[in-house]
Design a protein around this motif. Structure first.
Motif, PDB file in Angstrom:
ATOM      1  N   PHE A 158     -43.801  26.616   7.123  1.00 60.24           N
ATOM      2  CA  PHE A 158     -42.573  27.397   7.255  1.00 60.24           C
ATOM      3  C   PHE A 158     -42.454  28.417   6.128  1.00 60.24           C
ATOM      4  O   PHE A 158     -43.001  28.231   5.036  1.00 60.24           O
ATOM      5  CB  PHE A 158     -41.355  26.472   7.253  1.00 60.24           C
ATOM      6  CG  PHE A 158     -41.434  25.404   8.306  1.00 60.24           C
ATOM      7  CD1 PHE A 158     -41.046  25.679   9.610  1.00 60.24           C
ATOM      8  CD2 PHE A 158     -41.949  24.151   8.008  1.00 60.24           C
ATOM      9  CE1 PHE A 158     -41.148  24.712  10.600  1.00 60.24           C
ATOM     10  CE2 PHE A 158     -42.058  23.173   8.995  1.00 60.24           C
ATOM     11  CZ  PHE A 158     -41.656  23.453  10.294  1.00 60.24           C
ATOM     12  N   CYS A 159     -41.720  29.482   6.419  1.00 58.81           N
ATOM     13  CA  CYS A 159     -41.534  30.535   5.415  1.00 58.81           C
ATOM     14  C   CYS A 159     -40.510  30.122   4.361  1.00 58.81           C
ATOM     15  O   CYS A 159     -40.463  30.710   3.276  1.00 58.81           O
ATOM     16  CB  CYS A 159     -41.095  31.838   6.083  1.00 58.81           C
ATOM     17  SG  CYS A 159     -39.427  31.781   6.780  1.00 58.81           S
ATOM     18  N   SER A 160     -39.683  29.106   4.664  1.00 58.03           N
ATOM     19  CA  SER A 160     -38.636  28.682   3.734  1.00 58.03           C
ATOM     20  C   SER A 160     -38.190  27.264   4.069  1.00 58.03           C
ATOM     21  O   SER A 160     -38.466  26.742   5.157  1.00 58.03           O
ATOM     22  CB  SER A 160     -37.433  29.624   3.819  1.00 58.03           C
ATOM     23  OG  SER A 160     -36.814  29.505   5.098  1.00 58.03           O
ATOM     24  N   GLU A 161     -37.479  26.667   3.111  1.00 56.27           N
ATOM     25  CA  GLU A 161     -36.924  25.331   3.337  1.00 56.27           C
ATOM     26  C   GLU A 161     -35.861  25.359   4.438  1.00 56.27           C
ATOM     27  O   GLU A 161     -35.637  24.361   5.126  1.00 56.27           O
ATOM     28  CB  GLU A 161     -36.325  24.795   2.038  1.00 56.27           C
ATOM     29  CG  GLU A 161     -37.353  24.375   0.999  1.00 56.27           C
ATOM     30  CD  GLU A 161     -38.142  23.141   1.409  1.00 56.27           C
ATOM     31  OE1 GLU A 161     -37.629  22.359   2.252  1.00 56.27           O
ATOM     32  OE2 GLU A 161     -39.270  22.960   0.905  1.00 56.27           O
ATOM     33  N   ILE A 162     -35.203  26.501   4.594  1.00 59.27           N
ATOM     34  CA  ILE A 162     -34.175  26.621   5.629  1.00 59.27           C
ATOM     35  C   ILE A 162     -34.790  26.412   7.012  1.00 59.27           C
ATOM     36  O   ILE A 162     -34.276  25.647   7.838  1.00 59.27           O
ATOM     37  CB  ILE A 162     -33.487  27.995   5.544  1.00 59.27           C
ATOM     38  CG1 ILE A 162     -32.715  28.113   4.233  1.00 59.27           C
ATOM     39  CG2 ILE A 162     -32.545  28.203   6.733  1.00 59.27           C
ATOM     40  CD1 ILE A 162     -32.117  29.480   3.991  1.00 59.27           C
ATOM     41  N   CYS A 163     -35.910  27.088   7.261  1.00 61.70           N
ATOM     42  CA  CYS A 163     -36.571  26.934   8.564  1.00 61.70           C
ATOM     43  C   CYS A 163     -37.129  25.527   8.736  1.00 61.70           C
ATOM     44  O   CYS A 163     -37.119  24.966   9.842  1.00 61.70           O
ATOM     45  CB  CYS A 163     -37.674  27.974   8.713  1.00 61.70           C
ATOM     46  SG  CYS A 163     -37.072  29.629   9.089  1.00 61.70           S
ATOM     47  N   LYS A 164     -37.619  24.961   7.650  1.00 64.31           N
ATOM     48  CA  LYS A 164     -38.140  23.593   7.722  1.00 64.31           C
ATOM     49  C   LYS A 164     -37.042  22.623   8.136  1.00 64.31           C
ATOM     50  O   LYS A 164     -37.245  21.778   9.026  1.00 64.31           O
ATOM     51  CB  LYS A 164     -38.728  23.199   6.373  1.00 64.31           C
ATOM     52  CG  LYS A 164     -39.222  21.758   6.311  1.00 64.31           C
ATOM     53  CD  LYS A 164     -39.758  21.424   4.927  1.00 64.31           C
ATOM     54  CE  LYS A 164     -40.127  19.943   4.827  1.00 64.31           C
ATOM     55  NZ  LYS A 164     -40.644  19.610   3.472  1.00 64.31           N
ATOM     56  N   LYS A 165     -35.864  22.734   7.522  1.00 63.12           N
ATOM     57  CA  LYS A 165     -34.746  21.853   7.854  1.00 63.12           C
ATOM     58  C   LYS A 165     -34.272  22.082   9.291  1.00 63.12           C
ATOM     59  O   LYS A 165     -33.924  21.126  10.001  1.00 63.12           O
ATOM     60  CB  LYS A 165     -33.599  22.078   6.876  1.00 63.12           C
ATOM     61  CG  LYS A 165     -33.914  21.602   5.458  1.00 63.12           C
ATOM     62  CD  LYS A 165     -32.776  21.925   4.500  1.00 63.12           C
ATOM     63  CE  LYS A 165     -33.113  21.464   3.082  1.00 63.12           C
ATOM     64  NZ  LYS A 165     -32.048  21.825   2.119  1.00 63.12           N
ATOM     65  N   THR A 166     -34.284  23.340   9.715  1.00 60.96           N
ATOM     66  CA  THR A 166     -33.905  23.643  11.101  1.00 60.96           C
ATOM     67  C   THR A 166     -34.870  22.983  12.075  1.00 60.96           C
ATOM     68  O   THR A 166     -34.468  22.398  13.092  1.00 60.96           O
ATOM     69  CB  THR A 166     -33.896  25.160  11.327  1.00 60.96           C
ATOM     70  OG1 THR A 166     -32.977  25.770  10.415  1.00 60.96           O
ATOM     71  CG2 THR A 166     -33.497  25.516  12.749  1.00 60.96           C
ATOM     72  N   PHE A 167     -36.152  23.050  11.774  1.00 59.97           N
ATOM     73  CA  PHE A 167     -37.188  22.435  12.599  1.00 59.97           C
ATOM     74  C   PHE A 167     -36.992  20.924  12.692  1.00 59.97           C
ATOM     75  O   PHE A 167     -37.055  20.337  13.789  1.00 59.97           O
ATOM     76  CB  PHE A 167     -38.562  22.750  12.019  1.00 59.97           C
ATOM     77  CG  PHE A 167     -39.703  22.051  12.697  1.00 59.97           C
ATOM     78  CD1 PHE A 167     -40.263  22.555  13.861  1.00 59.97           C
ATOM     79  CD2 PHE A 167     -40.228  20.869  12.167  1.00 59.97           C
ATOM     80  CE1 PHE A 167     -41.324  21.906  14.484  1.00 59.97           C
ATOM     81  CE2 PHE A 167     -41.276  20.212  12.791  1.00 59.97           C
ATOM     82  CZ  PHE A 167     -41.828  20.729  13.945  1.00 59.97           C
ATOM     83  N   LEU A 168     -36.737  20.284  11.560  1.00 58.79           N
ATOM     84  CA  LEU A 168     -36.638  18.830  11.520  1.00 58.79           C
ATOM     85  C   LEU A 168     -35.426  18.302  12.281  1.00 58.79           C
ATOM     86  O   LEU A 168     -35.419  17.148  12.718  1.00 58.79           O
ATOM     87  CB  LEU A 168     -36.600  18.348  10.070  1.00 58.79           C
ATOM     88  CG  LEU A 168     -37.920  18.518   9.299  1.00 58.79           C
ATOM     89  CD1 LEU A 168     -37.734  18.148   7.837  1.00 58.79           C
ATOM     90  CD2 LEU A 168     -39.023  17.670   9.937  1.00 58.79           C
ATOM     91  N   ALA A 217     -43.991  20.499   7.568  1.00 58.18           N
ATOM     92  CA  ALA A 217     -43.536  19.231   8.140  1.00 58.18           C
ATOM     93  C   ALA A 217     -44.564  18.795   9.174  1.00 58.18           C
ATOM     94  O   ALA A 217     -45.205  19.631   9.819  1.00 58.18           O
ATOM     95  CB  ALA A 217     -42.162  19.389   8.784  1.00 58.18           C
ATOM     96  N   SER A 218     -44.731  17.499   9.305  1.00 62.22           N
ATOM     97  CA  SER A 218     -45.673  16.958  10.288  1.00 62.22           C
ATOM     98  C   SER A 218     -44.899  16.391  11.472  1.00 62.22           C
ATOM     99  O   SER A 218     -43.869  15.732  11.298  1.00 62.22           O
ATOM    100  CB  SER A 218     -46.540  15.869   9.661  1.00 62.22           C
ATOM    101  OG  SER A 218     -47.349  16.414   8.631  1.00 62.22           O
ATOM    102  N   TYR A 219     -45.416  16.681  12.661  1.00 60.46           N
ATOM    103  CA  TYR A 219     -44.747  16.196  13.871  1.00 60.46           C
ATOM    104  C   TYR A 219     -45.802  15.947  14.935  1.00 60.46           C
ATOM    105  O   TYR A 219     -46.607  16.833  15.246  1.00 60.46           O
ATOM    106  CB  TYR A 219     -43.725  17.222  14.368  1.00 60.46           C
ATOM    107  CG  TYR A 219     -43.017  16.839  15.639  1.00 60.46           C
ATOM    108  CD1 TYR A 219     -42.075  15.804  15.649  1.00 60.46           C
ATOM    109  CD2 TYR A 219     -43.280  17.510  16.830  1.00 60.46           C
ATOM    110  CE1 TYR A 219     -41.418  15.449  16.830  1.00 60.46           C
ATOM    111  CE2 TYR A 219     -42.629  17.157  18.007  1.00 60.46           C
ATOM    112  CZ  TYR A 219     -41.705  16.131  18.000  1.00 60.46           C
ATOM    113  OH  TYR A 219     -41.056  15.781  19.153  1.00 60.46           O
ATOM    114  N   GLN A 220     -45.830  14.737  15.454  1.00 67.03           N
ATOM    115  CA  GLN A 220     -46.778  14.331  16.495  1.00 67.03           C
ATOM    116  C   GLN A 220     -48.221  14.675  16.111  1.00 67.03           C
ATOM    117  O   GLN A 220     -48.991  15.200  16.904  1.00 67.03           O
ATOM    118  CB  GLN A 220     -46.407  14.968  17.833  1.00 67.03           C
ATOM    119  CG  GLN A 220     -45.073  14.471  18.385  1.00 67.03           C
ATOM    120  CD  GLN A 220     -44.755  15.028  19.758  1.00 67.03           C
ATOM    121  OE1 GLN A 220     -45.328  16.033  20.185  1.00 67.03           O
ATOM    122  NE2 GLN A 220     -43.831  14.377  20.478  1.00 67.03           N
TER     123      GLN A 220
END
Length: 277
Positions: free
Chosen positions: A257-267, A248-251
């Motif tokens: 991420f190791c998984s989509e779960i962590c990506k969604k948590t980050f977002l 995911a891109s931010y600023q």
């Protein structure tokens, strides 16, 4: 009794299973923050080898103190001995810690003192994963070949330029020192040592008992931005992020991420994790 003797004569190597031999003493170092698999994998190999050989191995734990040691996942282990009480081992196993801890391992003077104290009195010192940072910091690997967890490879080369890092392997054996790649590679190296001390047949029996297929070579994964833990660690869970498609891109910065779960948590709250950067 006659039947047992007859069977031993018929089955190649069966007699060796019950042959009396000197006990191989295996000391496994335990310390605060170590990885559970780094400790448990090799210990289980030698313990099963002891059962199969009916007493050819003795496995015990050692720590700098007799206090309970807590692993990276906060599982408590009561060491058998502190370093003052430790019976002289033939093999000293040095587990690694979380991949975020190599710098602190390299500065741990107490652990380094223990390793240096026993480096000349044991037949083999075996490190698992980031445990190689301890051996390197103690000066045991200078001008030698070694390996470590693939995700720490670049950090290891930068920190210890006098050591030749070997990639795409599970372990490196230079005789009296064995270094391994990450986690389960400690099982491969321990089986390798069982083969050295007790033969291929016994090592094979241990591997089958564990339902494990040992191997020496393995192509290492390649992280998206190289092999730098500080760049490629999942900012949510700290695990290894090696899938270039999960990001995911931010600023203006890309996070893997190791998984989509962590990506969604980050977002859901990127600022919670990027403030640490």
């Amino acid at each position: 009794m006659r039947i047992l003797i007859f069977i031993c004569l018929l089955i190649p190597g069966a007699a060796a299973l019950y042959a009396q031999s000197p006990v191989v003493k295996v000391a496994v170092l335990v310390y605060q923050g170590m990885e559970l698999q780094d400790f448990a994998g090799p210990a289980d190999v030698f313990n099963k080898a002891n059962t199969i050989t009916r007493g050819a191995y003795q496995v015990y734990t050692v720590s700098c103190t007799k206090e309970v040691v807590y692993t990276d996942g906060h599982i408590g282990i009561q060491p058998d001995y502190n370093m003052q009480q430790l019976p002289k081992p033939d093999i000293l196993v040095i587990p690694g810690a979380a991949i975020s801890m190599p710098d602190s391992l390299s500065r741990d003077s107490t652990l380094l003192s223990l390793i240096r104290h026993y480096q000349d009195s044991v037949s083999v010192i075996m490190s698992v994963s980031s445990g190689a940072f301890l051996l390197a910091s103690a000066g045991l690997l200078d001008q030698q070949a070694a390996t470590t967890h693939f995700f720490l490879a670049d950090d290891f080369v930068t920190a210890f330029p006098a050591i030749t890092l070997v990639k795409d392997v599970r372990y490196v054996d230079i005789g009296n020192i064995i270094t391994t790649a990450g986690a389960t590679a400690g099982i491969d190296a321990a089986l390798h040592l069982v083969e050295r001390y007790s033969g291929e047949r016994i090592a094979g029996m241990v591997a089958r008992a564990m339902q494990y297929s040992p191997r020496r070579e393995e192509t290492w994964p390649q992280a998206p931005t190289g092999m730098d833990y500080k760049k490629d660690a999942d900012v949510v869970c700290g695990m290894i992020a090696i899938d270039k498609n999960t990001y995911a891109s931010y600023q203006g910065k890309r996070y893997y991420f190791c998984s989509e779960i962590c990506k969604k948590t980050f977002l859901r709250n990127p600022g919670q994790y990027t403030v640490k950067q």
